[in-house]
Design a protein around this motif. Structure first.
Motif, PDB file in Angstrom:
ATOM      1  N   LEU A  43     -10.755   8.620   1.101  1.00 28.63           N
ATOM      2  CA  LEU A  43     -10.346   7.211   1.041  1.00 28.63           C
ATOM      3  C   LEU A  43     -10.057   6.772  -0.388  1.00 28.63           C
ATOM      4  O   LEU A  43      -9.066   6.070  -0.645  1.00 28.63           O
ATOM      5  N   VAL A  44     -10.904   7.189  -1.320  1.00 30.90           N
ATOM      6  CA  VAL A  44     -10.687   6.857  -2.738  1.00 30.90           C
ATOM      7  C   VAL A  44      -9.375   7.465  -3.222  1.00 30.90           C
ATOM      8  O   VAL A  44      -8.587   6.813  -3.929  1.00 30.90           O
ATOM      9  N   THR A  45      -9.120   8.719  -2.818  1.00 31.19           N
ATOM     10  CA  THR A  45      -7.892   9.408  -3.221  1.00 31.19           C
ATOM     11  C   THR A  45      -6.658   8.712  -2.679  1.00 31.19           C
ATOM     12  O   THR A  45      -5.689   8.458  -3.415  1.00 31.19           O
ATOM     13  N   VAL A  46      -6.686   8.376  -1.385  1.00 35.68           N
ATOM     14  CA  VAL A  46      -5.535   7.720  -0.751  1.00 35.68           C
ATOM     15  C   VAL A  46      -5.264   6.366  -1.382  1.00 35.68           C
ATOM     16  O   VAL A  46      -4.122   6.043  -1.755  1.00 35.68           O
ATOM     17  N   VAL A  47      -6.309   5.561  -1.532  1.00 36.20           N
ATOM     18  CA  VAL A  47      -6.144   4.225  -2.115  1.00 36.20           C
ATOM     19  C   VAL A  47      -5.611   4.335  -3.546  1.00 36.20           C
ATOM     20  O   VAL A  47      -4.684   3.614  -3.936  1.00 36.20           O
ATOM     21  N   GLY A  48      -6.203   5.249  -4.331  1.00 36.38           N
ATOM     22  CA  GLY A  48      -5.786   5.408  -5.724  1.00 36.38           C
ATOM     23  C   GLY A  48      -4.325   5.778  -5.860  1.00 36.38           C
ATOM     24  O   GLY A  48      -3.581   5.183  -6.647  1.00 36.38           O
ATOM     25  N   HIS A  49      -3.879   6.756  -5.079  1.00 35.92           N
ATOM     26  CA  HIS A  49      -2.491   7.217  -5.189  1.00 35.92           C
ATOM     27  C   HIS A  49      -1.508   6.198  -4.609  1.00 35.92           C
ATOM     28  O   HIS A  49      -0.404   6.035  -5.140  1.00 35.92           O
ATOM     29  N   VAL A  50      -1.894   5.534  -3.532  1.00 38.42           N
ATOM     30  CA  VAL A  50      -1.014   4.507  -2.960  1.00 38.42           C
ATOM     31  C   VAL A  50      -0.828   3.364  -3.957  1.00 38.42           C
ATOM     32  O   VAL A  50       0.296   2.854  -4.130  1.00 38.42           O
ATOM     33  N   LEU A  51      -1.892   2.982  -4.645  1.00 39.59           N
ATOM     34  CA  LEU A  51      -1.786   1.910  -5.639  1.00 39.59           C
ATOM     35  C   LEU A  51      -0.863   2.312  -6.793  1.00 39.59           C
ATOM     36  O   LEU A  51      -0.060   1.504  -7.270  1.00 39.59           O
ATOM     37  N   ILE A  52      -0.975   3.559  -7.240  1.00 39.57           N
ATOM     38  CA  ILE A  52      -0.105   4.024  -8.322  1.00 39.57           C
ATOM     39  C   ILE A  52       1.352   4.010  -7.884  1.00 39.57           C
ATOM     40  O   ILE A  52       2.241   3.546  -8.607  1.00 39.57           O
ATOM     41  N   ILE A  53       1.623   4.500  -6.671  1.00 43.70           N
ATOM     42  CA  ILE A  53       2.996   4.534  -6.150  1.00 43.70           C
ATOM     43  C   ILE A  53       3.559   3.123  -6.012  1.00 43.70           C
ATOM     44  O   ILE A  53       4.696   2.847  -6.401  1.00 43.70           O
TER      45      ILE A  53
END
Length: 322
Positions: A43-53
């Motif tokens: 979840l941390v990984t998905v949220v982090g990368h989605v925010l960057i994108i």
């Protein structure tokens, strides 16, 4: 639970219809801990990368080659963890830990392709930093939009073809007996160890091509940073040196983490591949993608500003101006 080819399909050359992904521990207590650990990390990984994108996509200030490649690196990491972790979570909660032969090879294909793509994107980002620091007057023309798209397309094509090549090689491998995989996903070295056929040629081809696709980007990265360091050392102002190096620090940290964990797994003979390597694989397959958003945004003022504008809009701009 394991069905042979003769019972299902005489044309299937693998010898099995499914594998058992047992993970890194078969203890029910450990599996509960691992489930929540992997879930939180995913979840941390998905949220982090989605925010960057999203931040890069919606903020015109970040529409530069460096952030273009960073958004694609985040997209690659997002695909990478989604290829493996959801199935791992399912297995940790289920008694049925089977994955079909086709599903295993599909997972292997995406795994190889996306790791290779990470290699090439990191090398392209290093080249971008080289041009920005060593040839700043030519940066706009040298890293044009058309060239960036061409470089990224090349990375994707080569990575997909390489993943397809190794996956097709694995279809020639015969498996027999118990197909228990003490791993969280289908990984090539693990599958080769389970084979009852002669895999020397396939392993040699994997090592040969793997070294080419592993070391070529690494050499590009090293050479880029050799020229970058030489250029930075010639800058007279200490503050200018710091500013130039700070644009590379995040990328250098990600490169070190990525290649460090990758070499722990693959730069060793096949016959000594063990459970410890499964833990090391978790490092590059889960921990590295999770850490990348933090590394790239922790001390990046441009990213801080973009994330603030993404959430708070004009109110954030007034806040920082005030």
């Amino acid at each position: 639970m394991l069905l042979t080819v003769g019972e299902m399909d005489g044309d299937n050359q693998s010898g099995v219809s499914e594998f058992l992904l047992l993970g890194i521990s078969e203890s029910p207590e450990d599996q509960k801990v691992l489930f929540w650990m992997f879930l939180s990390m995913y979840l941390v990984t998905v949220v982090g990368h989605v925010l960057i994108i999203l931040a890069i996509s919606f903020d015109s200030c970040l529409h530069t080659p460096m952030y273009f490649f960073l958004a694609n690196l985040s997209f690659t990491d997002l695909l990478f963890v989604t290829n493996t972790i959801p199935n791992t979570l399912k297995n940790l909660q289920s008694q049925n830990k089977a994955i079909s032969y086709a599903g295993c090879l599909t997972q292997l294909f995406f795994l190889i392709s996306l790791v290779t793509l990470d290699n090439f994107i990191l090398a392209t980002m290093a080249y971008d930093r080289y041009v920005a620091i060593c040839r700043p007057l030519h940066y706009v023309t040298a890293m044009s939009t058309g060239l960036c798209i061409l470089l990224l397309s090349f990375c994707w094509v080569i990575s997909v073809l390489y993943g397809l090549f190794l996956t097709l090689l694995m279809t020639r491998v015969t498996f027999c007996g118990s197909q228990k995989i003490h791993h969280i996903f289908c990984e090539m070295n693990v599958l080769l160890n389970l084979s009852c056929s002669n895999t020397k040629i396939i392993y040699t081809m994997q090592i040969t091509t793997g070294c080419l696709f592993f070391f070529t980007p690494l050499v590009i990265i090293i050479m880029s940073y050799v020229w970058i360091v030489r250029a930075i050392l010639r800058i007279p102002s200490a503050s200018s040196k710091y500013k130039a190096f700070s644009t590379c620090a995040s990328h250098l940290a990600v490169v070190t983490l990525f290649y460090g964990t990758l070499s722990m797994v693959y730069l060793k003979p096949l016959d000594i591949y063990s459970m410890k390597d499964s833990v090391a694989t978790v490092m590059y397959a889960v921990v590295t993608p999770m850490m990348n958003p933090f590394i790239y945004s922790l001390r990046n003022k441009d990213m801080h500003g973009a994330l603030g504008r993404l959430f708070l809009g004009k109110g954030f701009q007034k806040l920082i101006r005030g």
